[in-house]
Each structure stands twice: as structure tokens, then as C-alpha cells.
Design a protein around this motif. Sequence first.
Motif, PDB file in Angstrom:
ATOM      1  N   THR A 171       0.859  -1.183   0.000  1.00  0.00           N
ATOM      2  CA  THR A 171       0.000   0.000   0.000  1.00  0.00           C
ATOM      3  C   THR A 171       0.894   1.230   0.000  1.00  0.00           C
ATOM      4  N   CYS A 172       0.936   1.929  -1.088  1.00  0.00           N
ATOM      5  CA  CYS A 172       1.825   3.080  -1.209  1.00  0.00           C
ATOM      6  C   CYS A 172       1.035   4.324  -1.602  1.00  0.00           C
ATOM      7  N   TRP A 173       1.273   5.385  -0.877  1.00  0.00           N
ATOM      8  CA  TRP A 173       0.686   6.663  -1.265  1.00  0.00           C
ATOM      9  C   TRP A 173       1.442   7.239  -2.454  1.00  0.00           C
ATOM     10  N   SER A 174       0.767   8.109  -3.169  1.00  0.00           N
ATOM     11  CA  SER A 174       1.451   8.878  -4.205  1.00  0.00           C
ATOM     12  C   SER A 174       2.293   9.959  -3.538  1.00  0.00           C
ATOM     13  N   ALA A 227      10.820   4.284  -1.117  1.00  0.00           N
ATOM     14  CA  ALA A 227      11.366   3.584  -2.282  1.00  0.00           C
ATOM     15  C   ALA A 227      10.556   3.906  -3.535  1.00  0.00           C
ATOM     16  N   THR A 228       9.232   3.963  -3.398  1.00  0.00           N
ATOM     17  CA  THR A 228       8.372   4.256  -4.543  1.00  0.00           C
ATOM     18  C   THR A 228       8.676   5.623  -5.134  1.00  0.00           C
ATOM     19  N   ILE A 229       8.834   6.608  -4.252  1.00  0.00           N
ATOM     20  CA  ILE A 229       9.118   7.966  -4.737  1.00  0.00           C
ATOM     21  C   ILE A 229      10.449   7.997  -5.476  1.00  0.00           C
ATOM     22  N   MET A 230      11.451   7.330  -4.924  1.00  0.00           N
ATOM     23  CA  MET A 230      12.772   7.317  -5.571  1.00  0.00           C
ATOM     24  C   MET A 230      12.699   6.690  -6.960  1.00  0.00           C
ATOM     25  N   ILE A 231      12.034   5.536  -7.046  1.00  0.00           N
ATOM     26  CA  ILE A 231      11.963   4.837  -8.336  1.00  0.00           C
ATOM     27  C   ILE A 231      11.170   5.655  -9.346  1.00  0.00           C
TER      28      ILE A 231
END
Length: 402
Positions: free
Chosen positions: A192-195, A346-350
Motif C-alpha cells: 500500500t503506497c501513497w502517491s 522507495a516508490t518515490i525514488m523509483i
Amino acid sequence: MRQNPNRGRVYRCCACRDSTGRLLGPRCPKLSKARHGGWAFAVDLPSLNKRSTMRRTGFATKAAASAAHSHVLECERAGVSLDDSETIASYLTCWLETKSPSLKTNTVNRYTAYIHNDLIPALGAVPLERLTHDHVTQFIQRELAAGRGPVTLRRCVTTLSSALNDARRNHRLPHNAARFAMIPRPPEPELTCWSTSQTSAFLRHCHAVEDPLADLFELMVCTGMRKGETLGLHWADVDLDARALFVRWTLVSVNNSRSMLNAPKTHGSRAWVALSTRAVDALQRQRRRQCRQQVTARHHDNLDLVFARPDGQPLRPQYVLDHLRRLTADAGLPAIRVHDLRHIAATIMINQGVPIAVVSKTLRHRNVATTVDIYGHLTRDAAANGVSATCAALDAADARAA
């Protein structure tokens, strides 16, 4: 001198005794009767000191006694130290006592629960050398039929497999009966990842309401640190001038009742973490907040923790989770776990085009493959952007040539 590989003998004996109470064994005259007594074997085992002989009785047929005798000699030729009197229960108990000093506290507690609550009641009476793949399979099927979760069951069988692997290394077993046990693999949980905009809105909300954990959440998002690493962070390991901190400790909850500092999750987790401007600002705000708390607190234990209660004691993980849930609900955002803040980082970095190798290094994963396994769905998007850029570059070159 090389020992005879076919030594030992198989013979008949019984449990009769003479007038003095001495066991007659193979000397009983009643053994001439076919139905009297049973079969046994005896074989000398390698020994540095006095003679050591293994004797086993109670076999119904000569063939059974011969098979057991051959098994002892086969184990010896394979380098296996045979002790057929040791059960799974006694072996696992001794194994845990020997293994515990090298394990973390939570791991010891988990192994203890699996061994005493599950493995010993189900398999404890089985001799160690007689444990087979069928025993393990029947245990798994019985647990699944009783409604046991596959995740917990997998961990339980993994504990058994780890113990049996040590038995193999110590030349107690020729093979590991639990190594290839088939357990239904549970579905991989979706992250579950936020934008980025949701994450920004959450952090702004935390600072707007002046929540005492606002900077803790900010630091986790900006560094990708684990919850335990953030709660175990000491000021002595923070260098704001160099814009870096060193992960030396992790705070763990033991039996959900007390907290203690442990070494980081892996050897690679013990490393330097770079700090961005936002992370430095968050730490500076936390230091000022902590100084104010120390002035007003009646009692303060200076444990040098960056994030602590007003009295200086470590924060309880449940307290942090409760704060996150309340703040998330107030901000109108999807519910997440505290650990999901690491996934968000991690999501933001990618998504910002940071190479996966750099992301892996920032998160302090064991290797890049671990990062790809966790965030593979994100790397596919990055790969699509990469091939699109190649396509655009070639189209541009074609256009110039025309």
C-alpha cells in the motif's frame, strides 16, 4: 587398522532371568522353541577409549534385526554419528539451548514457541534418525486441516529444517527430512503506497497539527529507514554537519510487553544513511522539541535517543502505530502500516528515475535482487520509460538525418 564393514552379529534372545535375577538373554534354554524370545543385534562402534557396543533387542524377525544392524553400519560408512535413542523432542530442546546465544531475543522466543507448542507435541516421540519426509508431510496436512495459517506453518517447518540442517552438519543425519516439505505459498501481499502528493499532504498535516511524531514520520519517508532503526536512533550516531547518520541499533518489542535495543536486521543494514535537507531540518526540529521536553519533565532518563517519550524512555511501537492511524484518518488518506513509509520512500525514488541499484543501496538491502523482488512492479514502469527514451532518441536522429 581398518574396521570390518560387515562386523557385528544378529542373534536370538529373550528377557528371562535365572534364579539370581541375572538376565539370560541369548543363553536361555527356552530359545529352542520357535515362538520364545525375539531377535537382536550387537555391533562395536568406533571409540577412542574402551570398547563401545550398541545392542538393540525386541525385533520380531531376523530380517528386521538384520535391517537395523545394516542401517547402523551404513550410517557409520556415511560418517553419520548414530544415536537412535535420541528423540526429536530431546534433540530440538538441546539444539535450541545451543543456538540461543547466537540468536536475537525475538527469534529465540519464536523458535521456543514453535518447538514446544507445535513440533514436540506432534513429532517429539519420533527418534531423530527415523524422522522421514512422510512424518513432516503428515504434520503439515494436519495443521492445515486444523486451520493453521500457511505463513505461520511455513515458519514453524523452517525452524525444524534449520535444526535438521545443523544435525546434518554435525554428522547426525544423512539428509534433512523437512528440506523439501511442500507448504502452500500464501499470496504476496500488495504494498500500500501513497502517491507523492498524498505523502506530501500527510506530512503537511502532521506539522500543521504539531504532532510530536511529525518529524519521525518525515525522517522515515526521507531516508527509507525501518521503524525499529528510527526508534533506536541515538544522537551520537547523527552528524548533521556531514548530513549523515549511522544505523547502529534497532528497537524491538519483546512479547509485546517490553522494548530492547538490538543489532540491525542484517549486517548490511548497519551502515551510513545520507540525509537530505528535509531530513536535516526534521532532526533539528526534533532536537529543539526534545530540549523543551527535558526542561519541563519532572524526571528524564538521558538515553540519548533521538525519538523518545518525554521522560527519555523509548517509544512503544504500538504508540507510533496509533499516532499514524489517527493522523492518516484525519488527513483522509488510505490506511497504511508504519513500515509502509519505507515502501513509500522507495516508490518515490523509483518514480523519480533513481537507478534501482542506488535505491537498493539507500534502503540497505542485501542485494539489488531483493529490491527488484519487492518493487518489481515499479521497475517495469521505469523500464518502460527507459525504452521510450531510447525510441525518442532514435526518432529524433532519423528526423535530423532526413
